[in-house]
Design a protein around this motif. Sequence first.
Motif, short mmCIF file in Angstrom:
data_model
loop_
_atom_site.label_atom_id
_atom_site.label_comp_id
_atom_site.label_asym_id
_atom_site.label_seq_id
_atom_site.Cartn_x
_atom_site.Cartn_y
_atom_site.Cartn_z
N GLU A 184 1.06 -1.27 -0.36
CA GLU A 184 0.20 -0.08 -0.13
C GLU A 184 0.81 0.93 -0.41
N ASP A 185 2.11 1.51 0.61
CA ASP A 185 2.69 2.42 0.58
C ASP A 185 3.43 2.47 -0.64
N TYR A 186 4.02 1.36 -1.17
CA TYR A 186 5.02 1.79 -2.39
C TYR A 186 3.70 2.04 -3.26
N TYR A 187 2.69 2.32 -3.60
CA TYR A 187 1.88 2.76 -5.04
C TYR A 187 1.47 3.66 -4.26
N LEU A 188 0.51 3.98 -2.90
CA LEU A 188 0.99 5.38 -3.06
C LEU A 188 1.53 6.81 -3.21
N ARG A 189 2.63 6.56 -2.81
CA ARG A 189 3.70 7.50 -3.37
C ARG A 189 3.96 7.17 -4.73
N MET A 190 4.11 6.26 -5.32
CA MET A 190 3.31 6.36 -7.45
C MET A 190 2.84 7.48 -7.47
N LYS A 191 1.10 7.17 -6.39
CA LYS A 191 -0.07 8.02 -7.02
C LYS A 191 0.44 9.33 -6.97
N GLN A 192 1.03 9.76 -5.93
CA GLN A 192 1.01 11.04 -5.49
C GLN A 192 1.52 12.03 -6.73
N GLY A 193 1.47 12.96 -6.84
CA GLY A 193 1.87 14.18 -8.24
C GLY A 193 1.27 13.07 -9.85
N ALA A 194 1.11 12.53 -9.88
CA ALA A 194 0.35 11.72 -10.52
C ALA A 194 -0.90 11.66 -11.42
N GLY A 195 -1.44 13.55 -11.30
CA GLY A 195 -1.83 14.04 -11.95
C GLY A 195 -3.59 13.39 -11.59
N ASP A 196 -4.64 14.09 -12.43
CA ASP A 196 -5.64 13.88 -12.72
C ASP A 196 -6.37 12.33 -13.55
N GLU A 197 -4.87 12.11 -14.34
CA GLU A 197 -5.41 10.77 -15.34
C GLU A 197 -4.33 9.66 -14.73
N PRO A 198 -4.17 9.20 -13.78
CA PRO A 198 -2.80 8.11 -13.57
C PRO A 198 -3.50 6.59 -13.54
N PRO A 199 -1.64 6.62 -14.64
CA PRO A 199 -2.21 5.18 -14.69
C PRO A 199 -2.68 3.84 -13.76
N SER A 200 -3.00 3.35 -13.87
CA SER A 200 -3.67 1.73 -12.80
C SER A 200 -2.45 1.87 -12.22
N PHE A 201 -1.76 2.26 -11.76
CA PHE A 201 -0.30 1.61 -10.67
C PHE A 201 -0.69 0.14 -10.43
N GLY A 202 0.70 -0.68 -10.49
CA GLY A 202 0.63 -2.41 -10.48
C GLY A 202 -0.30 -2.99 -11.62
#
Length: 652
Positions: A184-202
């Motif tokens: 959860e922490d790993y992907y939360l860091r990815m989402k931060q700053g990803a903007g309004d159109e984030p890819p589906s991380f992971g």
Amino acid sequence: MSKHTHFKYTDERFADLQLLRYQLVGFEQLSTKQKELVYYLSEATLYGRDIIFDQFGKYNLRIRKLLECVYLHFKTIDHSKDFQALEVYLKRVWFSNGIYHHYGCEKFQPGFTEQHLRDCLQVISPDELPLTEGQTVDELCDEVFPVIFNPDILPKRVNKADGVDLVQTSACNFYEGVTQQEVEDYYLRMKQGAGDEPPSFGLNSTLVKRDGRLHEDVWKIGGKYSAAIEKIVYWLEKAATAAENDHQKQVICLLIDYYRSGDLKLFDNYSIEWLGEHQSTIDFINGFIEVYGDPLALKASWEGIVEYKDFEATRRTEKISSHAQWFEDHSPVAPPFKKKNVKGVSASVVCAAMLGGDEYPSTAIGINLPNADWIRAKYGSKSVTIGNLTHAYNQAAKGNGFRQEFVVDEQTIELIERYGDLCDDVHTDLHECLGHGSGQLLPDTDPDALKAYGNTIEEARADLFGLYYIADEKLVQLGILPDTEAYHSQYYTYMMNGLLTQLTRIAPGQQIEEAHMRNRALIARWVYEHGQQYMRLETNNGKTYLRITDYPALRPLFAQLLAEIQRIKSEGDFEAARLLVERYGVKVDPVLHQEILQRFERLNLAPYKGFINPVLMPVYDHNGQMTDVRINYSESYTNQMLRYSKDYATLI
């Protein structure tokens, strides 16, 4: 498209499963080029099989291989009870793409002994067995036997129990050496700053810890699963040469580019183009799509479907989708959670031509994609109801005694027989076409905020949307339902299933685990608790039945729950989701459960069904050009599974 009444839909049965066949109605009317496209896409679909086995458990492929070796070596000479039990176990492994039940996710308990399997393996040539380099047969047994025979080792494929580490207690093969909190922490860091159109991380990777650091093994050519993906891409490239139009070719080529790079932004581009492609008769789903197989709903299982439009039946779904804005505007949810401008909603009824991965042998009857919330909001969604599969289910259920056993009286049975098949189709249309595409997240809501409860809440949202609107006079005005009484059949069968009959799919002593079953239980139990003046569970001769006395009164209850479920989704209210699901969607009354199981057992029916694929056989002229594709429906389940293991093996 007309349905052929002489077609044999039911086939082999074993354990708690029955195999069905589905008919490719209207396939002969497709052009030669369209048939060629279907064939190429079908080959791309079948080559994903080994991926799903590996995703569902790290030992699945080797266990499948060693069991197949034993079966092929001893099938004509071993008539013992141990071997008969091994054959059933192998068939279950094939059906579930691994050693865990396809619905409940619990590990199968073999009915044969360790010694019998070890003795069989000792007489098979080591060259045929899935041995690692330098490994002996005894060492192979020592490695995999505890996974097969010990119920305490890797006991569940997907664990959703409240209050435990869901990653470390789930046997699915999406994570290695990591905890739930680390994920959860790993992907939360990815989402931060990803903007309004984030890819589906992971979505398309295995998250592993190496030398104390987290790393993603991406599923792509040159990465994990490369051998399988290379074959998928080979057939997609051939499919591109047979595309019906330039846009369809562009869609296929974007998918190929994504498979080569593993770039999730390319996957989003592909998804946007795919949902905007409406001119073709042939369509397909191929890739890492749904996240039900991951307890954290991040990692996607591989699936494939090839389909072609049923133009006659599609007129029904087009009526619904063309009024999408009306349905959104009149939804009972709070205004901040509604879409002001519904975009790109399309829906079709299709015939499945080939099933693969997580859609085979057990498959969905309706699909709505893409899953990314921002794509839905900005570009819309594409929905399909798979008509020939629904028809196969309905044909297999005729005259099986189920309604006579569980429906409260003859009048209600007649109601269901008059309207049931149509209302089931319409509810599926509403669920897929409008339900999943309705509503919106608030701007700051994390799409993954509901974590392990997200899938259940999303399915409940779509089901409630369908239940609310199937009772609306708008459907009669549009000519979709014949009258204002038809919806009664859907209300009865849905509530009966959620309260009573879906318990036939749960083993004694187990709780409800699967997201769709939790969703149905949540809705039915919540509505029953809040509407007991309109319905009751009554007992007659020791049997429990549901009686509904006021059908119109249930609709406001569905509306109330829909409004709350949409609020939870829109706001990302994890605690409210947890409380709802745990209170209404999980626990099982053991006394009622035993009664339902005993009644169902007397009917001698299989609670789960899946499909045998047809065999597509290309015909070539003397120049090597494909001139036709013929269909063979006669392949047995065992022969199909053994052929797939031989012809489409890529990872073992």
